[in-house]
Motif scaffolding. Structure first.
Motif, PDB file in Angstrom:
ATOM      1  N   PHE A  69       3.665   8.205  10.929  1.00 15.57           N
ATOM      2  CA  PHE A  69       3.263   9.068   9.814  1.00 15.57           C
ATOM      3  C   PHE A  69       2.773   8.241   8.635  1.00 15.57           C
ATOM      4  CE2 PHE A  69       7.679   8.089   8.966  1.00 15.57           C
ATOM      5  CZ  PHE A  69       7.707   7.880   7.595  1.00 15.57           C
ATOM      6  N   VAL A  70       1.928   8.863   7.848  1.00 16.94           N
ATOM      7  CA  VAL A  70       1.448   8.292   6.591  1.00 16.94           C
ATOM      8  C   VAL A  70       1.579   9.373   5.531  1.00 16.94           C
ATOM      9  CG1 VAL A  70      -0.495   7.298   5.325  1.00 16.94           C
ATOM     10  CG2 VAL A  70      -0.185   6.764   7.751  1.00 16.94           C
ATOM     11  N   THR A  71       2.160   9.031   4.394  1.00 19.63           N
ATOM     12  CA  THR A  71       2.357  10.003   3.317  1.00 19.63           C
ATOM     13  C   THR A  71       1.861   9.422   1.997  1.00 19.63           C
ATOM     14  OG1 THR A  71       4.303  10.995   4.367  1.00 19.63           O
ATOM     15  CG2 THR A  71       4.061  11.329   2.011  1.00 19.63           C
ATOM     16  N   TYR A  72       1.106  10.221   1.271  1.00 16.53           N
ATOM     17  CA  TYR A  72       0.692   9.852  -0.078  1.00 16.53           C
ATOM     18  C   TYR A  72       1.165  10.959  -1.008  1.00 16.53           C
ATOM     19  CZ  TYR A  72      -2.088   8.776  -4.202  1.00 16.53           C
ATOM     20  OH  TYR A  72      -2.484   8.472  -5.481  1.00 16.53           O
ATOM     21  N   ALA A  75       3.817   8.680 -11.283  1.00 16.55           N
ATOM     22  CA  ALA A  75       4.078   7.864 -10.093  1.00 16.55           C
ATOM     23  C   ALA A  75       3.117   8.217  -8.970  1.00 16.55           C
ATOM     24  CB  ALA A  75       5.518   8.056  -9.623  1.00 16.55           C
ATOM     25  N   ARG A  76       2.690   7.188  -8.238  1.00 16.84           N
ATOM     26  CA  ARG A  76       1.891   7.346  -7.022  1.00 16.84           C
ATOM     27  C   ARG A  76       2.576   6.555  -5.917  1.00 16.84           C
ATOM     28  NH1 ARG A  76      -3.264   4.595  -8.595  1.00 16.84           N
ATOM     29  NH2 ARG A  76      -1.806   3.500  -9.977  1.00 16.84           N
ATOM     30  N   ASN A  77       2.732   7.148  -4.747  1.00 16.91           N
ATOM     31  CA  ASN A  77       3.501   6.519  -3.687  1.00 16.91           C
ATOM     32  C   ASN A  77       2.766   6.623  -2.348  1.00 16.91           C
ATOM     33  OD1 ASN A  77       6.162   5.421  -2.555  1.00 16.91           O
ATOM     34  ND2 ASN A  77       5.890   7.291  -1.351  1.00 16.91           N
ATOM     35  N   LEU A  78       2.713   5.503  -1.639  1.00 15.56           N
ATOM     36  CA  LEU A  78       2.148   5.464  -0.283  1.00 15.56           C
ATOM     37  C   LEU A  78       3.235   4.986   0.658  1.00 15.56           C
ATOM     38  CD1 LEU A  78      -0.303   5.614   1.651  1.00 15.56           C
ATOM     39  CD2 LEU A  78      -0.742   3.208   1.107  1.00 15.56           C
ATOM     40  N   GLU A  79       3.423   5.710   1.748  1.00 16.77           N
ATOM     41  CA  GLU A  79       4.487   5.391   2.709  1.00 16.77           C
ATOM     42  C   GLU A  79       3.932   5.469   4.120  1.00 16.77           C
ATOM     43  OE1 GLU A  79       8.970   7.067   3.857  1.00 16.77           O
ATOM     44  OE2 GLU A  79       7.944   7.732   2.030  1.00 16.77           O
ATOM     45  N   VAL A  84       7.523   1.410   5.490  1.00 15.37           N
ATOM     46  CA  VAL A  84       7.195   0.547   4.364  1.00 15.37           C
ATOM     47  C   VAL A  84       6.611   1.432   3.275  1.00 15.37           C
ATOM     48  CG1 VAL A  84       6.837  -1.516   5.747  1.00 15.37           C
ATOM     49  CG2 VAL A  84       4.921   0.023   5.323  1.00 15.37           C
ATOM     50  N   PHE A  85       6.777   1.031   2.016  1.00 21.26           N
ATOM     51  CA  PHE A  85       6.312   1.878   0.928  1.00 21.26           C
ATOM     52  C   PHE A  85       5.734   1.033  -0.200  1.00 21.26           C
ATOM     53  CE2 PHE A  85      10.732   0.894   0.016  1.00 21.26           C
ATOM     54  CZ  PHE A  85      10.709   0.554  -1.330  1.00 21.26           C
ATOM     55  N   SER A 107       6.622  -1.046  -7.192  1.00 25.39           N
ATOM     56  CA  SER A 107       7.790  -1.141  -6.324  1.00 25.39           C
ATOM     57  C   SER A 107       7.324  -1.087  -4.872  1.00 25.39           C
ATOM     58  CB  SER A 107       8.771   0.003  -6.614  1.00 25.39           C
ATOM     59  OG  SER A 107       9.877  -0.035  -5.731  1.00 25.39           O
ATOM     60  N   LYS A 108       7.711  -2.069  -4.091  1.00 21.16           N
ATOM     61  CA  LYS A 108       7.316  -2.103  -2.684  1.00 21.16           C
ATOM     62  C   LYS A 108       8.480  -2.608  -1.848  1.00 21.16           C
ATOM     63  CE  LYS A 108       5.006  -6.613  -3.278  1.00 21.16           C
ATOM     64  NZ  LYS A 108       5.186  -6.710  -4.739  1.00 21.16           N
ATOM     65  N   GLY A 109       8.497  -2.176  -0.591  1.00 17.77           N
ATOM     66  CA  GLY A 109       9.601  -2.611   0.243  1.00 17.77           C
ATOM     67  C   GLY A 109       9.594  -1.960   1.615  1.00 17.77           C
ATOM     68  N   VAL A 110      10.740  -2.067   2.272  1.00 21.35           N
ATOM     69  CA  VAL A 110      10.892  -1.547   3.629  1.00 21.35           C
ATOM     70  C   VAL A 110      12.255  -0.888   3.755  1.00 21.35           C
ATOM     71  CG1 VAL A 110      11.769  -3.780   4.435  1.00 21.35           C
ATOM     72  CG2 VAL A 110      10.819  -2.157   6.090  1.00 21.35           C
ATOM     73  N   GLU A 111      12.335   0.178   4.535  1.00 17.56           N
ATOM     74  CA  GLU A 111      13.579   0.915   4.751  1.00 17.56           C
ATOM     75  C   GLU A 111      13.829   1.084   6.246  1.00 17.56           C
ATOM     76  OE1 GLU A 111      13.580   3.839   0.824  1.00 17.56           O
ATOM     77  OE2 GLU A 111      12.444   4.447   2.609  1.00 17.56           O
TER      78      GLU A 111
END
Length: 284
Positions: A18-21, A54-58, A76-77, A108-112
């Motif tokens: 999946f890709v989420t914006y 805020a803008r977020n890409l996952e 990843v985000f 902010s970037k990272g992995v879950e």
């Protein structure tokens, strides 16, 4: 204003990508406490708080294994926040005032990672962890105390009685590492009566409480263990739930947060000590 756009693709029956914006906004406002003080120290502009956006890409995967007994999800985000709102304390001629203001922009970037496993028909295990690299891209905040009062500093120079850049600073309240591990055990006794036990351990690495990353605002890493055990007793379509629980079982002492109180001091908000109790609940 908020928006969400998601696309997904099933590579296999048990693998979903999946890709989420998404976008979001925290509304702005005004500094209404001690209104004249912020204006007198910093001008009328200090009264206004702009919206935080805020803008977020996952991007991630959701997978299942062993006939859906094990679920492993990872993503990843990347998040961009503009006009980040935070409370800072500034000083002017010996007067200290706490202000909610827009301190700057951040990334902010990272992995879950999230894992759930049905080990047996009675035992469910879960584990999740995250790595987050959250830093300010630009902005300013009051100079840390140690930079004008610490070793080698000159308190009489006036350095630190204003603001300095926080570009590259770690975002306050955002630990690099977090992890949680837990288990739930359930089994039926005496007909429909169910006994359950749940245990959880949560850990987070050190973080700063102040946007200026003062060494005095650093909150060390800590872990907390919680335990609950009880019985669920059905009554028709309703249910009784009787439990005994312990929060922070090992009585870990730590701070939830620190607030700059001026004059080289921080006021800490202590976490709840070990607390043991019982609960009776009726669900209908």
């Amino acid at each position: 204003m908020a928006g969400l756009l998601t696309a997904s693709y099933r590579f296999k029956d048990d693998v979903l990508g999946f890709v989420t914006y998404s976008t979001g906004e925290k509304s702005g406002g005004f500094n209404v406490n001690s209104v004249t003080t912020p204006a007198a120290l910093l001008g009328n502009s200090a009264l206004n708080i702009e919206p935080e956006k805020a803008r977020n890409l996952e991007i991630g995967l959701k997978t299942s294994w062993l006939d859906n007994r094990v679920n492993i999800n990872a993503n990843v985000f990347l998040t961009k926040i503009s006009d980040y709102q935070a409370v800072t304390t500034t000083e002017n001629n010996g007067n200290y005032v706490a202000l909610l203001s827009n301190v700057g922009d951040l990334t902010s970037k990272g992995v879950e990672l999230d894992i759930k496993a049905q080990a047996t028909s009675h035992l469910l295990l879960n584990f999740n962890a995250a790595y987050t690299d959250a830093t300010f891209d630009n902005g300013s905040a009051p100079t840390p105390f140690e930079e004008f009062n610490g070793p080698g500093g000159n308190a009489n120079s006036g350095y630190g009685k204003g603001f300095r850049s926080i570009s590259g600073n770690r975002v306050n309240g955002a630990p690099r590492w977090t992890a949680n591990a837990g288990l739930q055990h359930r089994w039926s006794i005496n007909g429909n009566v169910e006994h359950y036990t749940a245990a959880n351990y949560g850990w987070r690495s050190e973080t700063y409480a102040d946007v200026n990353n003062s060494v005095y605002s650093k909150i060390p890493s800590y872990g907390v263990f919680n335990l609950t055990t009880g019985f669920r007793i059905p009554q028709g379509k309703n249910q009784w739930d009787l439990s005994i629980w312990a929060k922070n079982l090992f009585d870990k002492h730590y701070f939830l947060g620190l607030v700059n109180s001026g004059n080289g001091m921080y006021a800490g908000s202590a976490a709840q000590p070990r607390t043991i109790g019982a609960s009776l609940r009726y669900d209908f």
